[in-house]
Design an enzyme around this catalytic site. Structure first.
Site, PDB file in Angstrom:
ATOM      1  N   ASN A 124       0.809  -1.205   0.000  1.00  0.00           N
ATOM      2  CA  ASN A 124       0.000   0.000   0.000  1.00  0.00           C
ATOM      3  C   ASN A 124       0.855   1.273   0.000  1.00  0.00           C
ATOM      4  O   ASN A 124       2.024   1.230  -0.361  1.00  0.00           O
ATOM      5  CB  ASN A 124      -1.065   0.002   1.088  1.00  0.00           C
ATOM      6  N   ARG A 125       0.264   2.402   0.404  1.00  0.00           N
ATOM      7  CA  ARG A 125       0.874   3.702   0.088  1.00  0.00           C
ATOM      8  C   ARG A 125       1.777   4.263   1.181  1.00  0.00           C
ATOM      9  O   ARG A 125       1.504   4.066   2.374  1.00  0.00           O
ATOM     10  CB  ARG A 125      -0.240   4.719  -0.211  1.00  0.00           C
ATOM     11  N   HIS A 150       2.639   0.189  -3.255  1.00  0.00           N
ATOM     12  CA  HIS A 150       3.047  -1.208  -3.446  1.00  0.00           C
ATOM     13  C   HIS A 150       4.508  -1.380  -3.893  1.00  0.00           C
ATOM     14  O   HIS A 150       4.800  -2.162  -4.807  1.00  0.00           O
ATOM     15  CB  HIS A 150       2.120  -1.900  -4.435  1.00  0.00           C
ATOM     16  N   HIS A 221      -1.702  -9.845  -3.302  1.00  0.00           N
ATOM     17  CA  HIS A 221      -2.759  -9.014  -3.904  1.00  0.00           C
ATOM     18  C   HIS A 221      -3.670  -9.834  -4.816  1.00  0.00           C
ATOM     19  O   HIS A 221      -4.032  -9.388  -5.912  1.00  0.00           O
ATOM     20  CB  HIS A 221      -2.129  -7.847  -4.663  1.00  0.00           C
ATOM     21  N   SER A 222      -4.056 -11.023  -4.374  1.00  0.00           N
ATOM     22  CA  SER A 222      -5.008 -11.804  -5.177  1.00  0.00           C
ATOM     23  C   SER A 222      -6.374 -11.135  -5.167  1.00  0.00           C
ATOM     24  O   SER A 222      -6.811 -10.595  -4.160  1.00  0.00           O
ATOM     25  CB  SER A 222      -5.142 -13.222  -4.621  1.00  0.00           C
ATOM     26  N   TYR A 223      -7.022 -11.194  -6.331  1.00  0.00           N
ATOM     27  CA  TYR A 223      -8.417 -10.761  -6.445  1.00  0.00           C
ATOM     28  C   TYR A 223      -9.241 -12.034  -6.518  1.00  0.00           C
ATOM     29  O   TYR A 223      -8.965 -12.920  -7.336  1.00  0.00           O
ATOM     30  CB  TYR A 223      -8.660 -10.000  -7.748  1.00  0.00           C
ATOM     31  N   ASP A 293     -11.795   0.749  -0.385  1.00  0.00           N
ATOM     32  CA  ASP A 293     -10.350   0.651  -0.636  1.00  0.00           C
ATOM     33  C   ASP A 293      -9.686   1.141   0.647  1.00  0.00           C
ATOM     34  O   ASP A 293      -8.970   2.140   0.654  1.00  0.00           O
ATOM     35  CB  ASP A 293      -9.957   1.508  -1.855  1.00  0.00           C
ATOM     36  N   GLN A 329      -6.625  -4.706   3.993  1.00  0.00           N
ATOM     37  CA  GLN A 329      -7.103  -3.761   2.987  1.00  0.00           C
ATOM     38  C   GLN A 329      -8.206  -4.444   2.190  1.00  0.00           C
ATOM     39  O   GLN A 329      -7.961  -5.404   1.466  1.00  0.00           O
ATOM     40  CB  GLN A 329      -5.948  -3.353   2.052  1.00  0.00           C
ATOM     41  N   GLU A 357      -6.205  -7.735   1.360  1.00  0.00           N
ATOM     42  CA  GLU A 357      -4.749  -7.751   1.543  1.00  0.00           C
ATOM     43  C   GLU A 357      -4.428  -7.599   3.025  1.00  0.00           C
ATOM     44  O   GLU A 357      -4.644  -6.532   3.601  1.00  0.00           O
ATOM     45  CB  GLU A 357      -4.124  -6.603   0.751  1.00  0.00           C
TER      46      GLU A 357
HETATM   47  C1  GLA Z   1      -4.508  -1.481  -3.638  1.00  0.00           C
HETATM   48  C2  GLA Z   1      -4.814  -0.053  -3.503  1.00  0.00           C
HETATM   49  C3  GLA Z   1      -5.847   0.349  -4.496  1.00  0.00           C
HETATM   50  C4  GLA Z   1      -5.447  -0.031  -5.892  1.00  0.00           C
HETATM   51  C5  GLA Z   1      -5.116  -1.487  -5.929  1.00  0.00           C
HETATM   52  C6  GLA Z   1      -4.566  -1.900  -7.267  1.00  0.00           C
HETATM   53  O1  GLA Z   1      -5.484  -2.276  -3.124  1.00  0.00           O
HETATM   54  O2  GLA Z   1      -5.203   0.322  -2.215  1.00  0.00           O
HETATM   55  O3  GLA Z   1      -6.076   1.726  -4.420  1.00  0.00           O
HETATM   56  O4  GLA Z   1      -4.333   0.725  -6.283  1.00  0.00           O
HETATM   57  O5  GLA Z   1      -4.172  -1.799  -4.968  1.00  0.00           O
HETATM   58  O6  GLA Z   1      -5.314  -1.429  -8.328  1.00  0.00           O
END
Ligand code: GLA
Length: 393
Positions: A124-125, A150, A221-223, A293, A329, A357
């Protein structure tokens, strides 16, 4: 930040038969698509040739894990990605529930979405890509203006890991992130181990050591789409999060530093609710995130009980998440825009996958009130997350 974990009892769930050859080792370089079948369905695996490439001078490969009941995951050492995971639905049919791509080019093209990737050095950021550690100022690449997301320009999702397949059900990926790579101090030796257990769980264990004080926050970061990849919206999935608080964000998705109660807000998933039930509510935080998010502050994270449970409304597939991490997350696929073709042939349309996440909180290096992400020489970073699948009766 060291954490202790326990395994939980295995429940054996017999499912189906695989038609794949060479399941226990690196897959053979077959040009055709492999399949696994039972009496009712066929689940498509990517062609292994899509992953047998040389990237940055190192060999990428395609790997398969298979448990005793035939449940199967595929992975690659490029970015230590989880590519697919086929688990049984309520009828016993195997369904791929993790979004992936047919080849490395697919991952490169969809890079900014981080599908299935191992994320590092910092998940994350980090605000403005800047932090101060032991009096030294560090500047990172700004890849998500005005912040670093990331890991930066070339995160752990885009590097070549070394792989060691330990047995049919376990693979370890290792990576040395060099001192000042992406601006982070210290040579960081990382190891990510994926184990597909006999109770249909993917257990991901992370370890890291450094030779200089640094910050670390690794995640996956699996969806997921529990009704099956490409089956449409995830808005009717039912979610429960054991989190009484979350970290609100500004419009650039940096936490404000507060831990806010979820009570009375669309972030209250203490009781099960569908993802879509409140996602369009007139709420400043939902607007900032363009949906969910946000980092949820987990009530407990001792890996003995699920911190999150999600159920696919059509498939009955239940995902339970166990973790040693203090945060999660929850991302509702808000930036998915249909520009990529997923494994199975469908486009990655808006909100057709969600991510959970497990992590330390975003921007912790600049938020002393958050649990520390600092790793010092001599200490071992160790976290575990389990994604366990079963069927809701
Ligand atoms: C994370 C971030 C989101 C986005 C995804 C990837 O979950 O928090 O804002 O950037 O990654 O698209």
């Amino acid at each position: 930040m060291n954490t202790i974990f326990k395994t939980f009892p295995a429940i054996f769930l017999p499912v189906c038969i695989l038609s794949l050859a060479a399941c226990n080792h690196k897959a053979k370089n077959t040009p055709t698509t492999s399949t696994m079948t039972d009496s009712s369905t066929t689940v498509t695996l990517p062609p292994s040739s899509g992953f047998e490439k040389t990237i940055d001078g190192k060999k990428a490969h395609f790997y398969i894990l298979k448990n005793k009941s035939g449940v199967q995951a595929s992975l690659t050492n490029y970015g230590a990605h989880l590519i697919s995971l086929a688990v049984p639905d309520k009828t016993g049919k195997l369904i791929d529930v993790v979004i992936g791509f047919a080849d490395i080019e697919g991952y490169k093209k969809a890079m900014s979405a981080y599908y299935g990737a191992t994320i590092g050095r910092y998940g994350n950021r980090i605000a403005k890509g800047h932090f101060i550690l032991e009096g030294h100022s560090y500047d990172l690449f700004i890849n998500n203006k005005p912040n670093t997301l990331h890991g930066g320009e070339k995160g752990f999702n885009d590097v070549m890991w070394d792989a060691q397949q330990i047995n049919d059900q376990t693979i370890a990926f290792t990576y040395l992130s060099k001192d000042m790579e992406e601006g982070y101090p210290g040579n960081l030796n990382c190891k990510v181990t994926y184990e597909l257990t006999d109770d249909n769980a993917i257990k991901i264990s992370y370890e890291a050591t450094t030779d200089k004080t640094t910050v670390v926050n690794l995640t996956n970061h699996s969806y997921f789409n529990l009704n099956g990849v490409g089956s449409g919206s995830i808005l009717n999935h039912v979610v429960q999060l054991k989190a009484a608080g979350y970290t609100p964000v500004d419009t650039t998705l940096i936490p404000t530093g507060q831990i806010a109660p979820v009570a009375g807000t669309p972030f209250d998933f203490l009781k099960p609710a569908t993802i879509g039930s409140r996602i369009e509510a007139n709420d400043e935080q939902l607007k900032n995130g363009k949906g969910y998010d946000h980092n949820f502050v987990l009530d407990k994270h001792d890996i003995t009980a699920p911190v999150a449970t999600v159920i696919g409304d059509k498939s009955g597939i239940k995902l339970e998440i166990f973790t040693t991490e203090p945060g999660l997350q929850f991302y509702s696929g808000n930036f998915m825009a249909g520009g990529n073709t997923m494994l199975g042939g469908k486009a990655d349309d808006h909100r057709t996958g969600f991510a959970m996440e497990t992590q330390h909180f975003p921007d912790s290096p600049n938020k002393p009130q958050f649990p520390s992400t600092v790793l010092k020489p001599g200490d071992v970073y160790k976290t575990v997350t389990i994604y366990k699948f079963s069927v809701e009766k």
